[in-house]
Design an enzyme around this catalytic site. Structure first.
Site, mmCIF file in Angstrom:
data_model
loop_
_atom_site.group_PDB
_atom_site.id
_atom_site.type_symbol
_atom_site.label_atom_id
_atom_site.label_comp_id
_atom_site.label_asym_id
_atom_site.label_seq_id
_atom_site.Cartn_x
_atom_site.Cartn_y
_atom_site.Cartn_z
ATOM 1 N N GLY A 61 53.929 6.530 124.283
ATOM 2 C CA GLY A 61 54.240 7.576 123.320
ATOM 3 C C GLY A 61 53.169 8.644 123.361
ATOM 4 O O GLY A 61 52.019 8.374 123.733
ATOM 5 N N GLN A 97 48.191 15.586 120.291
ATOM 6 C CA GLN A 97 47.307 14.917 121.256
ATOM 7 C C GLN A 97 47.055 15.745 122.506
ATOM 8 O O GLN A 97 46.144 15.438 123.271
ATOM 9 C CB GLN A 97 47.907 13.569 121.680
ATOM 10 C CG GLN A 97 47.934 12.549 120.561
ATOM 11 C CD GLN A 97 48.481 11.232 121.062
ATOM 12 O OE1 GLN A 97 49.684 11.039 121.103
ATOM 13 N NE2 GLN A 97 47.611 10.340 121.474
ATOM 14 N N CYS A 130 45.637 3.750 121.428
ATOM 15 C CA CYS A 130 46.018 5.149 121.263
ATOM 16 C C CYS A 130 45.370 5.926 122.404
ATOM 17 O O CYS A 130 44.184 5.737 122.680
ATOM 18 C CB CYS A 130 45.534 5.670 119.914
ATOM 19 S SG CYS A 130 45.848 7.432 119.679
ATOM 20 N N LEU A 131 46.142 6.794 123.040
ATOM 21 C CA LEU A 131 45.595 7.568 124.164
ATOM 22 C C LEU A 131 44.491 8.516 123.705
ATOM 23 O O LEU A 131 43.700 8.988 124.515
ATOM 24 C CB LEU A 131 46.713 8.360 124.862
ATOM 25 C CG LEU A 131 47.806 7.515 125.540
ATOM 26 C CD1 LEU A 131 48.898 8.413 126.093
ATOM 27 C CD2 LEU A 131 47.219 6.630 126.621
ATOM 28 N N HIS A 154 53.477 5.088 114.796
ATOM 29 C CA HIS A 154 52.188 5.511 115.357
ATOM 30 C C HIS A 154 52.217 7.006 115.692
ATOM 31 O O HIS A 154 51.320 7.761 115.317
ATOM 32 C CB HIS A 154 51.877 4.682 116.609
ATOM 33 C CG HIS A 154 50.608 5.072 117.298
ATOM 34 N ND1 HIS A 154 49.477 4.292 117.281
ATOM 35 C CD2 HIS A 154 50.281 6.187 118.020
ATOM 36 C CE1 HIS A 154 48.518 4.912 117.955
ATOM 37 N NE2 HIS A 154 48.987 6.064 118.414
ATOM 38 N N GLU A 155 53.277 7.431 116.394
ATOM 39 C CA GLU A 155 53.349 8.839 116.822
ATOM 40 C C GLU A 155 53.532 9.766 115.617
ATOM 41 O O GLU A 155 52.977 10.869 115.584
ATOM 42 C CB GLU A 155 54.460 9.044 117.843
ATOM 43 C CG GLU A 155 54.284 8.260 119.151
ATOM 44 C CD GLU A 155 52.908 8.393 119.783
ATOM 45 O OE1 GLU A 155 52.278 9.465 119.651
ATOM 46 O OE2 GLU A 155 52.448 7.417 120.403
ATOM 47 N N HIS A 197 50.432 10.836 113.990
ATOM 48 C CA HIS A 197 49.727 11.956 114.628
ATOM 49 C C HIS A 197 50.190 13.297 114.050
ATOM 50 O O HIS A 197 49.410 14.246 113.975
ATOM 51 C CB HIS A 197 49.972 11.977 116.141
ATOM 52 C CG HIS A 197 49.130 10.997 116.893
ATOM 53 N ND1 HIS A 197 47.760 11.049 116.901
ATOM 54 C CD2 HIS A 197 49.466 9.946 117.683
ATOM 55 C CE1 HIS A 197 47.284 10.066 117.663
ATOM 56 N NE2 HIS A 197 48.298 9.379 118.144
HETATM 57 ZN ZN ZN Z 1 48.059 7.676 119.281
#
Ligand code: ZN
Length: 179
Positions: free
Chosen positions: A48, A53, A110-111, A152-153, A156
């Site tokens: 995701g 991000q 998380c990226l 999660h997304e 953000h």
């Molecule tokens: Zn994330």
């Protein structure tokens, strides 16, 4: 084009993301951005990616859980996490309209918090309304790992990071988890 993924500490991750209009979703800049986000997510690789991000405070998220990723995971872990393949999804202006009272707690990464993983408790299911890549209103019933990815997304877009939700005592580096 692969985009740079910003890391925790970058102020863009703390800016409120603005909704997109149906008209702008149809235009080239957003259509190209969706393709770049897909490529960036696959390259990472991740399941995701939210626009903040990659430095853009807009309400746009891509999600994809490819069969090839799942092959590398223990089937018992997949079953426990209720994780299965998810075709490429584009969610603009997503809103969770219903959330299951049942919750689950798992380690998630998380990226934008590279190298770390934390235990996060989330609803095991929910309903999300969003606009797709064509600007059409859609409703997604998400369960298991997909429900987790969606929450999660969406965090953000709502200026939250999973590290805000973590149980600090369980925050571990990926290396620690391996040990
Ligand atoms: Zn994330």
């Amino acid at each position: 084009m692969r985009l740079k993924i910003v890391q925790a500490g970058d102020p863009v991750l703390r800016r409120e993301a603005r909704p997109l209009t149906v008209e702008e979703i149809a235009l080239d800049p957003i259509q190209q951005l969706i393709e770049h986000m897909r490529e960036t997510m696959r390259d990472a690789p991740g399941v995701g990616l939210a626009a903040p991000q990659i430095g853009l405070p807009i309400q746009l998220v891509v999600i994809e859980d490819r069969a090839e990723y799942l092959k590398a995971v223990d089937p018992a872990v997949l079953a426990e996490r209720e994780r299965g393949p998810v075709d490429f999804l584009v969610l603009a202006n997503p809103r969770i309209v219903n959330r299951s009272a049942r919750t689950a707690e798992f380690f998630e990464g998380c990226l934008s918090v590279a190298g770390f993983s934390a235990l996060v408790q989330r609803s095991s299911g929910g309903t999300v309304e969003y606009l797709d890549a064509a600007g059409k209103t859609r409703v997604l019933e998400a369960a298991g790992w997909l429900a987790r990815s969606v929450q999660h997304e969406l965090d953000h877009l709502d200026v939250r990071l999973s590290i805000d939700r973590r149980d600090t005592l369980t925050c571990a580096t990926i290396d620690d988890l391996g040990r």
